[in-house]
Design a protein around this motif. Structure first.
Motif, short mmCIF file in Angstrom:
data_model
loop_
_atom_site.label_atom_id
_atom_site.label_comp_id
_atom_site.label_asym_id
_atom_site.label_seq_id
_atom_site.Cartn_x
_atom_site.Cartn_y
_atom_site.Cartn_z
N UNK A 239 0.38 37.07 49.04
CA UNK A 239 1.85 37.21 48.99
C UNK A 239 2.56 36.85 50.29
N UNK A 240 1.85 36.40 51.29
CA UNK A 240 2.46 36.02 52.57
C UNK A 240 2.13 34.56 52.87
N UNK A 241 2.85 33.90 53.78
CA UNK A 241 2.58 32.49 54.07
C UNK A 241 1.19 32.28 54.68
N UNK A 242 0.72 31.07 54.57
CA UNK A 242 -0.53 30.68 55.24
C UNK A 242 -0.23 30.25 56.67
N UNK A 243 -1.17 30.55 57.56
CA UNK A 243 -0.97 30.22 58.97
C UNK A 243 -0.76 28.73 59.19
N UNK A 244 -1.50 27.91 58.45
CA UNK A 244 -1.40 26.46 58.65
C UNK A 244 -0.03 25.94 58.24
N UNK A 245 0.58 26.58 57.22
CA UNK A 245 1.93 26.18 56.82
C UNK A 245 2.96 26.56 57.88
N UNK A 246 2.77 27.72 58.50
CA UNK A 246 3.69 28.12 59.57
C UNK A 246 3.56 27.20 60.78
N UNK A 247 2.33 26.79 61.08
CA UNK A 247 2.11 25.91 62.23
C UNK A 247 2.70 24.53 61.99
N UNK A 248 2.88 24.14 60.73
CA UNK A 248 3.49 22.85 60.40
C UNK A 248 5.01 22.93 60.27
N UNK A 249 5.56 24.14 60.40
CA UNK A 249 7.01 24.33 60.28
C UNK A 249 7.65 24.20 61.67
N UNK A 250 8.49 23.18 61.90
CA UNK A 250 9.09 23.00 63.23
C UNK A 250 9.90 24.19 63.71
N UNK A 251 10.61 24.86 62.79
CA UNK A 251 11.42 26.01 63.20
C UNK A 251 10.54 27.16 63.70
N UNK A 252 9.39 27.37 63.03
CA UNK A 252 8.48 28.43 63.48
C UNK A 252 7.86 28.08 64.82
N UNK A 253 7.46 26.80 64.99
CA UNK A 253 6.87 26.36 66.26
C UNK A 253 7.87 26.55 67.40
N UNK A 254 9.14 26.21 67.15
CA UNK A 254 10.17 26.38 68.17
C UNK A 254 10.38 27.86 68.50
N UNK A 255 10.35 28.70 67.47
CA UNK A 255 10.53 30.14 67.68
C UNK A 255 9.38 30.69 68.51
N UNK A 256 8.14 30.28 68.18
CA UNK A 256 6.97 30.74 68.94
C UNK A 256 7.07 30.28 70.39
N UNK A 257 7.51 29.04 70.60
CA UNK A 257 7.64 28.52 71.96
C UNK A 257 8.68 29.30 72.75
N UNK A 258 9.74 29.76 72.09
CA UNK A 258 10.77 30.53 72.78
C UNK A 258 10.24 31.86 73.30
N UNK A 259 9.17 32.37 72.67
CA UNK A 259 8.51 33.59 73.14
C UNK A 259 7.33 33.29 74.06
N UNK A 260 7.12 32.00 74.34
CA UNK A 260 6.01 31.61 75.19
C UNK A 260 4.66 31.78 74.55
N UNK A 261 4.58 31.61 73.23
CA UNK A 261 3.33 31.83 72.49
C UNK A 261 2.84 30.54 71.89
N UNK A 262 1.53 30.42 71.79
CA UNK A 262 0.93 29.29 71.10
C UNK A 262 1.18 29.44 69.59
N UNK A 263 1.57 28.37 68.89
CA UNK A 263 1.86 28.50 67.45
C UNK A 263 0.69 29.04 66.63
N UNK A 264 -0.54 28.69 67.00
CA UNK A 264 -1.69 29.19 66.25
C UNK A 264 -1.82 30.71 66.38
N UNK A 265 -1.64 31.21 67.61
CA UNK A 265 -1.71 32.66 67.82
C UNK A 265 -0.52 33.35 67.15
N UNK A 266 0.66 32.78 67.31
CA UNK A 266 1.86 33.39 66.75
C UNK A 266 1.81 33.44 65.22
N UNK A 267 1.28 32.40 64.60
CA UNK A 267 1.21 32.39 63.14
C UNK A 267 0.27 33.48 62.63
#
Length: 446
Positions: A239-267
């Motif tokens: 019932x929740x998103x897959x990590x690989x889909x979040x890592x392919x989402x530019x908005x999520x990657x930008x949000x993770x970068x704003x917190x100084x986090x790697x997208x893989x870890x953040x997802x």
């Protein structure tokens, strides 16, 4: 009187203290990196989520034992039945499976249920000894008809695309729907078991449920048409998103970068947080319902039956019927936890249903937490699960410290090699210490 007041005061503070200990352990796991803690929030949240699912299991066992004194030694069986629901409800239909034998399978089940229903009617309505002869003849005929429909259907389904499927498949419905369905599956199984076993004495009930639980797991391992058996089944929806889909989402990657986090870890952290919120909501709802039930006339009646069955029967209470009610409700909660666990893992592996993990450890959680106390069972479940996971890491560290003065090789090498298995010793030691110094658990029943 003063001793009673002191005991009540100490009991009142136990739950907050246990909660504080658990909170500190998870914070250390997420923030501190050393030989004892991983320093990873992914790890901490992963342990927490499985701890929440274990808490749901513990609630089910606590209802049966803490409310009614029923010793269910077959927890793993009802957990496994609940785990079938996501496979049958949420996965996609297997192409050609229903055409190969699906409808014959349904016909076989209808014949089996009809034969059992008619047998009960014959037993009630015909005089002796004709009722016994009628039931025997009907069951033999029903069995022959059932196997005549069931066996060819199973062979055809398992032969259909056997390399990647070989099972009946699911309905492709939303995966959250499978959670209440898993509870219904386990409740139906518990009703059948309870009708047979709840008339037994408590020790015989434990033996019966232990055997039935193992039978259920054995059936799941061998009936490949149901959920592929020991071939396992992966890719179950969640019932929740897959990590690989979040890592392919530019908005999520930008949000993770704003917190100084790697997208893989953040997802990974975000997915686990979503799971934690969902599991916590279910757990809190169950605690609310069980607390309301505990304080109701029904809950007081169950406690009266637990404490003195003879007196309750003398007051006109149907003890067997009430035992059946609580057994079905508790097993339904265990089945719900089984569906939640499969949904989180995305994998159905019948070979992984070990009684040590899914019966003994759940009982340790309830006993250590405090049987009869819902909050105690929940806190005990999360604490014991954390210790169960970390004991595999802490064991080698402890063994290295204890054997530091021994020479290399020989006894030291043997002890170090067996250190990861110290979790079994650790759980036994925790159980013994709690039973010695707090026999009613860390958060005892009021």
């Amino acid at each position: 009187m003063s001793n009673n007041r002191q005991a009540a005061a100490s009991s009142q503070w136990r739950a907050p203290v246990v909660f504080a200990v658990i909170f500190v352990l998870f914070v250390l796991e997420g923030t501190t990196r050393n030989a004892l803690f991983s320093g990873s929030w992914n790890s901490a949240l992963g342990i927490l989520n499985m701890g929440l699912i274990s808490a749901v299991m513990a609630l089910g066992v606590n209802l049966q034992w803490g409310y009614a004194g029923l010793f269910n030694a077959g927890v793993v069986g009802f957990l496994a039945i609940g785990g079938v629901a996501p496979v049958l409800i949420a996965t996609k239909p297997v192409e050609g499976a229903w055409a190969a034998g699906g409808w014959r399978l349904i016909a076989a089940f209808i014949v089996a249920i009809g034969a059992i229903f008619l047998a009960t009617q014959i037993w009630k309505r015909l005089p002796k000894p004709w009722n016994r002869l009628g039931v025997l003849g009907l069951l033999v005929l029903g069995f022959v008809l059932y196997r005549g429909l069931f066996d060819p259907a199973v062979i055809a389904i398992e032969a259909n695309n056997s390399a990647s499927a070989g099972n009946i498949g699911g309905l492709g419905l939303p995966v959250l729907l499978s959670w209440p369905v898993g509870a219904l599956f386990a409740a139906a199984a518990a009703w059948g078991v309870g009708k047979v076993a709840l008339g037994l004495r408590s020790d015989y009930l434990a033996i019966a449920t232990l055997g039935i639980g193992e039978i259920i797991v054995a059936v799941m391992r061998n009936e490949e048409w149901l959920a592929r058996g020991v071939k396992n089944m992966s890719g179950i929806p969640r019932p929740v998103p897959y990590e690989i889909d979040l890592q392919a989402d530019p908005s999520f990657v930008a949000k993770a970068a704003s917190f100084g986090m790697d997208p893989a870890v953040a997802s990974g952290i975000w997915v686990k947080l979503l799971y934690a919120g969902l599991l916590s909501a279910v757990l809190l709802l169950l605690i609310l319902l069980t607390q309301l039930a505990l304080k109701s006339p029904w809950g007081r009646m169950m406690h009266a039956i637990r404490d003195n069955e003879t007196a309750a029967e003398a007051m006109g209470k149907d003890v067997t019927r009430r035992h059946l009610q609580i057994f079905v409700i508790g097993s339904a909660i265990i089945g719900l936890a089984g569906a939640m666990m499969i949904t989180q893992d995305g994998l159905m592996s019948p070979g992984g249903y070990a009684p040590l993990r899914y019966t003994f450890l759940i009982w340790v959680m309830v006993i250590v937490g405090g049987s009869g106390n819902n909050w105690g069972a929940v806190l005990g479940a999360i604490l014991i699960w954390f210790l169960w996971i970390k004991a595999e890491i802490w064991g080698p560290e402890l063994m290295a410290a204890l054997t530091a003065l021994l020479p290399e090789g020989g006894v030291r090498a043997h002890l170090m090699a067996s250190a990861p298995h110290m979790r079994f010793i650790a759980m036994g030691l925790v159980l013994l210490l709690v039973l010695r110094f707090s026999p009613r658990g860390l958060v005892p029943e009021k």
